[in-house]
Enzyme design. Structure first.
Site, PDB file in Angstrom:
ATOM      1  N   HIS A   7      40.777  31.929  44.368  1.00 12.56           N
ATOM      2  CA  HIS A   7      40.295  33.142  43.701  1.00 12.56           C
ATOM      3  C   HIS A   7      41.331  34.256  43.855  1.00 12.56           C
ATOM      4  O   HIS A   7      42.020  34.350  44.878  1.00 12.56           O
ATOM      5  CB  HIS A   7      38.952  33.581  44.285  1.00 12.56           C
ATOM      6  CG  HIS A   7      39.017  34.050  45.710  1.00 12.56           C
ATOM      7  ND1 HIS A   7      39.122  35.381  46.054  1.00 12.56           N
ATOM      8  CD2 HIS A   7      39.018  33.365  46.881  1.00 12.56           C
ATOM      9  CE1 HIS A   7      39.160  35.497  47.376  1.00 12.56           C
ATOM     10  NE2 HIS A   7      39.108  34.295  47.901  1.00 12.56           N
ATOM     11  N   HIS A  53      42.956  38.138  41.581  1.00  8.99           N
ATOM     12  CA  HIS A  53      43.023  38.965  40.366  1.00  8.99           C
ATOM     13  C   HIS A  53      44.250  38.577  39.539  1.00  8.99           C
ATOM     14  O   HIS A  53      45.248  39.306  39.489  1.00  8.99           O
ATOM     15  CB  HIS A  53      43.073  40.445  40.744  1.00  8.99           C
ATOM     16  CG  HIS A  53      41.851  40.942  41.435  1.00  8.99           C
ATOM     17  ND1 HIS A  53      40.581  40.713  40.959  1.00  8.99           N
ATOM     18  CD2 HIS A  53      41.696  41.668  42.588  1.00  8.99           C
ATOM     19  CE1 HIS A  53      39.695  41.281  41.767  1.00  8.99           C
ATOM     20  NE2 HIS A  53      40.351  41.847  42.771  1.00  8.99           N
TER      21      HIS A  53
END
Length: 356
Positions: free
Chosen positions: A140, A142
């Site tokens: 995970h 951005h």
């Protein structure tokens, strides 16, 4: 201290105040330097670990490795959009990883830049695809969508994501930069000290609340092409829609996060077994809340909605919401106000040739 201030001449009082102010600025600067040093050290350690893995793979390249079980040879990539309840959802993955026997890894890019360099794209794709010790893996971070096929990888990862009403997301991010949240309340944020409300920012034409700041969810789904990041690009919107349908396993919405988790548990129990109950009863899944957030006025909302950028981001949000609701409608049934996952609804028949 009060008595000492009375006894001190005014010039000395002023000097003491200035000295104190300088000392506080120096301390803040030193704290920031320590934070930067810690970040650099973490990145250096991560790079060292990756190099060790690459060297180990190159040394063992001639050795025939036993293929992983299909259930273990799975990668999930959650390229999380900021301020969409991504921390709340990721906490569930961290809580379940030991019990369900998979690994969770955070992709930490410098300054949270969602666009990787070409060389980093190649490194990332090769690392996660060949890192057997970290499979099954949940990654995970951005970062914008990355097409693994482009780099010669045959087995694609499973992409998932969550998006949010674009104005709600921007308002949450605006206050987050100023006041932080209850996840790490002591951390100094980039806009700390700015007390201007979101309404006041929009009224003054501020850059932090400009319609251009709404342009984020589309490029995250569009990917690493330059056109994806051209604000207001119709091509980027179309590509984001295409990727959502064709490259993502499931995309949920912040406003219906529990249903998103329930569908993931039903479809990917290897990772999400127990996730729905954890979300409903656990504290961590509800932990992160932006501090001092104030809802925008109707006038502010109406002003933003006049922008073509909002119209495109909202079109993408509505598109994702409709798709999610379509998937949910074919996966659950409602009984007494509760949703229940449907059991297997297909079977095989007329199997030929018949076995003796």
């Amino acid at each position: 201290m009060g008595l000492l201030r009375i006894m001190m001449p005014p010039k000395l009082q002023l000097l003491a105040v200035l000295t104190f102010g300088v000392a506080m600025l120096f301390l803040e600067n030193q704290i920031q330097k320590l934070e930067d040093s810690r970040g650099k050290l973490e990145r250096a350690i991560a790079r060292h670990e990756v190099r060790e893995i690459e060297q180990r793979h190159s040394m063992d390249g001639s050795r025939q490795e036993v293929p992983l079980d299909e259930d273990d040879d799975i990668l999930i990539i959650y390229n999380r959009v900021p301020k969409t309840a991504s921390t709340s959802f990721t906490n569930i993955a961290y809580d379940l990883c030991a019990k369900n026997k998979y690994h969770v890894l955070h992709i930490n890019t410098t300054k949270n830049n969602p666009v990787m360099s070409l060389q980093d794209q190649m490194r990332f794709v090769r690392n996660v695809s060949s890192w057997r010790e970290m499979k099954p893996g949940f990654y995970h971070g951005h970062i914008s969508y990355l097409d693994f096929v482009k780099f010669g990888i045959k087995k694609k990862p499973i992409y998932i994501n969550v998006i949010r009403d674009p104005i709600e997301r921007l308002v949450s991010y605006y206050y987050f930069l100023r006041f932080g949240d209850d996840y790490r309340p002591g951390l100094r944020r980039r806009k700390q000290g700015d007390k201007k409300t979101f309404d006041e920012c929009v009224a003054a034409g501020g850059s932090d609340c400009a319609p251009e700041k709404l342009w984020l969810q589309i490029p995250f789904f569009c990917g690493h092409s330059s056109e994806c990041w051209n604000v207001g690009s119709r091509w980027a919107l179309d590509q984001a829609k295409y990727n959502l349908i064709n490259e993502y396993f499931l995309v949920g919405v912040t406003e219906e996060l529990e249903d998103f988790i329930m569908l993931l548990e039903a479809a990917l129990p290897r990772f999400f077994r127990g996730a729905t109950e954890l979300y409903r009863s656990g504290k961590k899944s509800h932990l992160r809340k932006t501090t001092e957030k104030k809802a925008p006025s109707k006038e502010t909302t109406a002003k933003l909605q006049q922008s073509d950028i909002w119209k495109m981001e909202n079109e993408f949000y509505e598109f994702a919401l409709e798709q999610f609701q379509f998937v949910r409608a074919h996966a659950v049934r409602e009984k007494d106000g509760e949703l229940y996952i449907l059991s297997q609804n297909f079977f095989y028949e007329k199997i030929y040739p018949k076995s003796n």
